[in-house]
Write a protein that holds these residues in place. Structure first.
Motif, PDB file in Angstrom:
ATOM      1  N   ILE A 161       1.070  -1.098   0.072  1.00 14.04           N
ATOM      2  CA  ILE A 161       0.065  -0.106   0.125  1.00 14.04           C
ATOM      3  C   ILE A 161       0.930   1.219   0.050  1.00 14.04           C
ATOM      4  O   ILE A 161       0.759   2.159  -0.832  1.00 14.04           O
ATOM      5  CB  ILE A 161      -0.947  -0.023   1.165  1.00 14.04           C
ATOM      6  N   SER A 162       1.761   1.196   0.726  1.00 14.57           N
ATOM      7  CA  SER A 162       2.827   2.471   0.889  1.00 14.57           C
ATOM      8  C   SER A 162       3.456   2.650  -0.398  1.00 14.57           C
ATOM      9  O   SER A 162       3.568   3.900  -0.987  1.00 14.57           O
ATOM     10  CB  SER A 162       3.924   2.158   1.866  1.00 14.57           C
ATOM     11  N   ASP A 163       3.840   1.641  -1.006  1.00 12.28           N
ATOM     12  CA  ASP A 163       4.445   1.636  -2.494  1.00 12.28           C
ATOM     13  C   ASP A 163       3.485   2.202  -3.581  1.00 12.28           C
ATOM     14  O   ASP A 163       3.505   3.125  -4.296  1.00 12.28           O
ATOM     15  CB  ASP A 163       4.820   0.301  -2.844  1.00 12.28           C
ATOM     16  N   GLU A 164       2.212   1.791  -3.298  1.00 12.42           N
ATOM     17  CA  GLU A 164       1.201   2.287  -4.402  1.00 12.42           C
ATOM     18  C   GLU A 164       0.955   3.735  -4.130  1.00 12.42           C
ATOM     19  O   GLU A 164       0.765   4.391  -4.983  1.00 12.42           O
ATOM     20  CB  GLU A 164       0.031   1.383  -4.289  1.00 12.42           C
ATOM     21  N   LEU A 165       0.788   4.052  -2.757  1.00 16.12           N
ATOM     22  CA  LEU A 165       0.544   5.663  -2.533  1.00 16.12           C
ATOM     23  C   LEU A 165       1.831   6.372  -2.910  1.00 16.12           C
ATOM     24  O   LEU A 165       1.451   7.536  -3.394  1.00 16.12           O
ATOM     25  CB  LEU A 165       0.529   5.923  -1.012  1.00 16.12           C
ATOM     26  N   ASN A 166       2.947   5.954  -2.900  1.00 17.52           N
ATOM     27  CA  ASN A 166       3.983   6.782  -3.303  1.00 17.52           C
ATOM     28  C   ASN A 166       4.207   6.700  -4.928  1.00 17.52           C
ATOM     29  O   ASN A 166       4.469   8.078  -5.425  1.00 17.52           O
ATOM     30  CB  ASN A 166       5.464   6.242  -2.716  1.00 17.52           C
ATOM     31  N   ASP A 167       3.856   5.713  -5.653  1.00 14.87           N
ATOM     32  CA  ASP A 167       3.751   5.787  -7.014  1.00 14.87           C
ATOM     33  C   ASP A 167       2.797   6.838  -7.468  1.00 14.87           C
ATOM     34  O   ASP A 167       2.724   7.205  -8.470  1.00 14.87           O
ATOM     35  CB  ASP A 167       3.377   4.414  -7.360  1.00 14.87           C
ATOM     36  N   ALA A 168       1.784   6.921  -6.757  1.00 18.96           N
ATOM     37  CA  ALA A 168       0.596   7.948  -6.806  1.00 18.96           C
ATOM     38  C   ALA A 168       0.908   9.475  -6.558  1.00 18.96           C
ATOM     39  O   ALA A 168      -0.078  10.054  -6.827  1.00 18.96           O
ATOM     40  CB  ALA A 168      -0.628   7.445  -6.254  1.00 18.96           C
ATOM     41  N   GLY A 169       2.055   9.515  -6.273  1.00 19.66           N
ATOM     42  CA  GLY A 169       2.574  10.755  -5.903  1.00 19.66           C
ATOM     43  C   GLY A 169       2.044  11.455  -4.342  1.00 19.66           C
ATOM     44  O   GLY A 169       2.359  12.459  -4.029  1.00 19.66           O
ATOM     45  N   MET A 170       1.714  10.435  -3.632  1.00 19.98           N
ATOM     46  CA  MET A 170       1.447  10.747  -2.313  1.00 19.98           C
ATOM     47  C   MET A 170       2.442  10.114  -1.179  1.00 19.98           C
ATOM     48  O   MET A 170       2.880   9.133  -1.127  1.00 19.98           O
ATOM     49  CB  MET A 170       0.154  10.179  -1.847  1.00 19.98           C
ATOM     50  N   ALA A 171       3.264  11.351  -0.590  1.00 16.21           N
ATOM     51  CA  ALA A 171       4.322  11.125   0.425  1.00 16.21           C
ATOM     52  C   ALA A 171       3.939  10.536   1.425  1.00 16.21           C
ATOM     53  O   ALA A 171       3.231  11.167   2.377  1.00 16.21           O
ATOM     54  CB  ALA A 171       5.155  12.259   0.503  1.00 16.21           C
ATOM     55  N   ALA A 172       4.142   9.141   1.624  1.00 15.29           N
ATOM     56  CA  ALA A 172       3.724   8.540   2.832  1.00 15.29           C
ATOM     57  C   ALA A 172       4.739   7.434   3.403  1.00 15.29           C
ATOM     58  O   ALA A 172       4.858   6.571   2.449  1.00 15.29           O
ATOM     59  CB  ALA A 172       2.298   7.877   2.889  1.00 15.29           C
ATOM     60  N   GLY A 173       5.364   7.631   4.277  1.00 17.12           N
ATOM     61  CA  GLY A 173       6.491   6.600   4.688  1.00 17.12           C
ATOM     62  C   GLY A 173       5.824   5.359   5.291  1.00 17.12           C
ATOM     63  O   GLY A 173       4.682   5.240   5.395  1.00 17.12           O
ATOM     64  N   ARG A 174       6.687   4.194   5.007  1.00 18.76           N
ATOM     65  CA  ARG A 174       6.036   2.891   5.503  1.00 18.76           C
ATOM     66  C   ARG A 174       5.688   2.918   7.001  1.00 18.76           C
ATOM     67  O   ARG A 174       4.675   2.265   7.235  1.00 18.76           O
ATOM     68  CB  ARG A 174       7.144   1.858   5.309  1.00 18.76           C
ATOM     69  N   ASN A 175       6.318   3.589   7.978  1.00 13.67           N
ATOM     70  CA  ASN A 175       6.062   3.566   9.450  1.00 13.67           C
ATOM     71  C   ASN A 175       4.670   4.142   9.327  1.00 13.67           C
ATOM     72  O   ASN A 175       3.746   3.677  10.080  1.00 13.67           O
ATOM     73  CB  ASN A 175       6.926   4.242  10.020  1.00 13.67           C
ATOM     74  N   LYS A 176       4.387   5.290   8.754  1.00 15.66           N
ATOM     75  CA  LYS A 176       3.207   6.152   9.029  1.00 15.66           C
ATOM     76  C   LYS A 176       2.200   5.167   8.229  1.00 15.66           C
ATOM     77  O   LYS A 176       1.044   5.119   9.024  1.00 15.66           O
ATOM     78  CB  LYS A 176       3.427   7.297   8.245  1.00 15.66           C
ATOM     79  N   VAL A 177       2.297   4.636   7.208  1.00 14.08           N
ATOM     80  CA  VAL A 177       1.242   3.735   6.594  1.00 14.08           C
ATOM     81  C   VAL A 177       1.080   2.436   7.438  1.00 14.08           C
ATOM     82  O   VAL A 177      -0.138   2.055   7.700  1.00 14.08           O
ATOM     83  CB  VAL A 177       1.635   3.383   5.245  1.00 14.08           C
ATOM     84  N   ALA A 178       2.185   2.069   7.974  1.00 14.18           N
ATOM     85  CA  ALA A 178       1.918   1.044   8.769  1.00 14.18           C
ATOM     86  C   ALA A 178       1.050   1.341  10.204  1.00 14.18           C
ATOM     87  O   ALA A 178       0.047   0.598  10.732  1.00 14.18           O
ATOM     88  CB  ALA A 178       3.163   0.367   9.367  1.00 14.18           C
ATOM     89  N   ARG A 179       1.311   2.444  10.776  1.00 14.81           N
ATOM     90  CA  ARG A 179       0.435   2.880  12.095  1.00 14.81           C
ATOM     91  C   ARG A 179      -1.039   3.095  11.607  1.00 14.81           C
ATOM     92  O   ARG A 179      -1.721   2.884  12.409  1.00 14.81           O
ATOM     93  CB  ARG A 179       1.097   4.272  12.362  1.00 14.81           C
ATOM     94  N   LEU A 180      -1.168   3.766  10.352  1.00  9.83           N
ATOM     95  CA  LEU A 180      -2.479   4.108  10.102  1.00  9.83           C
ATOM     96  C   LEU A 180      -3.579   2.833   9.738  1.00  9.83           C
ATOM     97  O   LEU A 180      -4.491   2.833  10.002  1.00  9.83           O
ATOM     98  CB  LEU A 180      -2.692   5.197   8.906  1.00  9.83           C
TER      99      LEU A 180
END
Length: 380
Positions: A161-180
């Motif tokens: 999910i983190s990779d997909e979000l960054n590919d879509a231009g949304m800066a979101a680190g893995r730790n943040k995505v994991a927390r959410l």
């Protein structure tokens, strides 16, 4: 409201009245109090001295303290009961602040609730002044995007999910995505594997083919599946769609990741190249073919989905035979260094060799392109 007389003054007046040297009325008049007031002071003094039954001042104070303590305990119990029910819904710790507001509306002081729940009043009032912070808004956007990605690909965990979000231009680190994702219970649908195999999900379509790999005309039945192969750069995935009548690959898509978009792109390419009407598109129960994005693409194009049974390769045998041919003629020829190298080899073999040079017994020793050309000529 008249001020109360000092305690010392009252004790002196009572002592004089108890001597009995003067009538109660005269003592009251001499000290400037009413006779009824003096009578009440005398009764209270008799109770305090044990001469008359009743509740003394110390006992009355103790009773007030007990009532006060009992009321505080009732409030604390109510806070803990309401908090237990609130936390049972999975609320994040900072979202206990709305509970403070609810309890305050029911008469529980903010200070008591904050003390029982273990945070400061300052933090609560700061939140009340600005309930939605900038971080909350940013997190909400990430959660919404993560839910959309997971909705399309239920097998994706927080890393994908983190990779997909960054590919879509949304800066979101893995730790943040994991927390959410953890807070929203967004988890991969892949359970613990047994002997290296995944547990397939439920079918979203009935089996409309039933291993009958025959069609009377073009674009009546399509078969689709996904294959993978290793290169030195990592895996490469091919999703291909095959027309049952002519054995031609009517659409395909190649990517380094096996997502729902791989299957959707292959379907879009097939629809662009052909003019299908109510075509049956048969697949296995892979998550890519069960994804909402793929099902929506089928519905939008007016196509009918079909799925085989669990662990039954024969339900899509005609597609498996094409992949076996591709494996033998391309994938197993040698070790592939890059994904681009293998990609070009696959495309060249499909378009040049399989479509235009490889003759098939079932097609009357014609190639798929020749067979389709003949079929269209006869129909005209």
């Amino acid at each position: 409201m008249p001020k109360a007389f000092p305690r010392e003054f009252r004790d002196d007046v009572v002592a004089i009245a108890r001597k009995g040297e003067l009538p109660i009325r005269q003592v009251a008049k001499d000290f400037g109090v009413s006779e009824s007031c003096l009578q009440r002071w005398l009764k209270i003094a008799d109770v305090e001295d044990g001469k008359r039954p009743g509740v003394t001042a110390s006992e009355s104070e103790a009773l007030r303290e007990l009532k006060k303590r009992n009321r505080a305990l009732e409030q604390e119990n109510e806070i803990l009961r309401r908090a237990a029910a609130y936390f049972a819904r999975g609320a994040a710790p900072k979202m206990t602040y709305p509970l403070v507001l609810d309890l305050a509306d029911d008469g529980v002081p903010v200070a008591v609730t904050c003390r029982v729940l273990g945070f400061s009043k300052q933090a609560f009032y700061k939140w009340r002044a600005a309930p939605v912070t900038r971080r909350d808004i940013e997190d909400a956007y990430v959660i919404h995007a993560a839910l959309r990605v997971h909705h399309d690909d239920p097998e994706f965990g927080y890393r994908f999910i983190s990779d997909e979000l960054n590919d879509a231009g949304m800066a979101a680190g893995r730790n943040k995505v994991a927390r959410l994702c953890h807070g929203q219970a967004i988890v991969s649908t892949i359970h613990r594997r047994r002997r290296g195999a995944k547990r397939p999900g439920p079918a979203v379509h009935d089996d409309l083919v039933n291993r009958d790999f025959a069609a009377e005309g073009l674009d009546q039945v399509w078969l689709t599946d996904i294959t993978e192969h290793w290169t030195d750069e990592g895996r490469l995935y091919l999703c291909a769609i095959k027309d049952v009548h002519s054995n031609k690959i009517v659409g395909y898509s190649i990517d380094s990741r096996m997502t729902s978009s791989l299957a959707v792109n292959a379907l879009a390419n097939a629809i662009t190249a052909r003019t299908p009407e109510s075509t049956i598109v048969h697949s296995d129960r892979g998550s890519q073919f069960r994804s909402h994005a793929y099902v929506d693409a089928l519905t939008a194009a007016g196509l009918r989905g079909s799925m085989g049974r669990v662990a039954a390769a024969g339900d899509n045998a005609a597609m498996e035979s094409f992949f076996a041919l591709l494996q033998k003629n391309v994938l197993n020829r040698h070790r592939w260094t890059t994904r681009d190298e293998l990609r070009l080899a696959i495309v060249t073999w499909i378009e040049k060799t399989y479509h235009r040079r490889r003759r098939q017994e079932r097609l009357g020793r014609l190639t798929p392109v020749e067979f389709e050309r003949q079929t269209l000529a006869l129909a005209a």
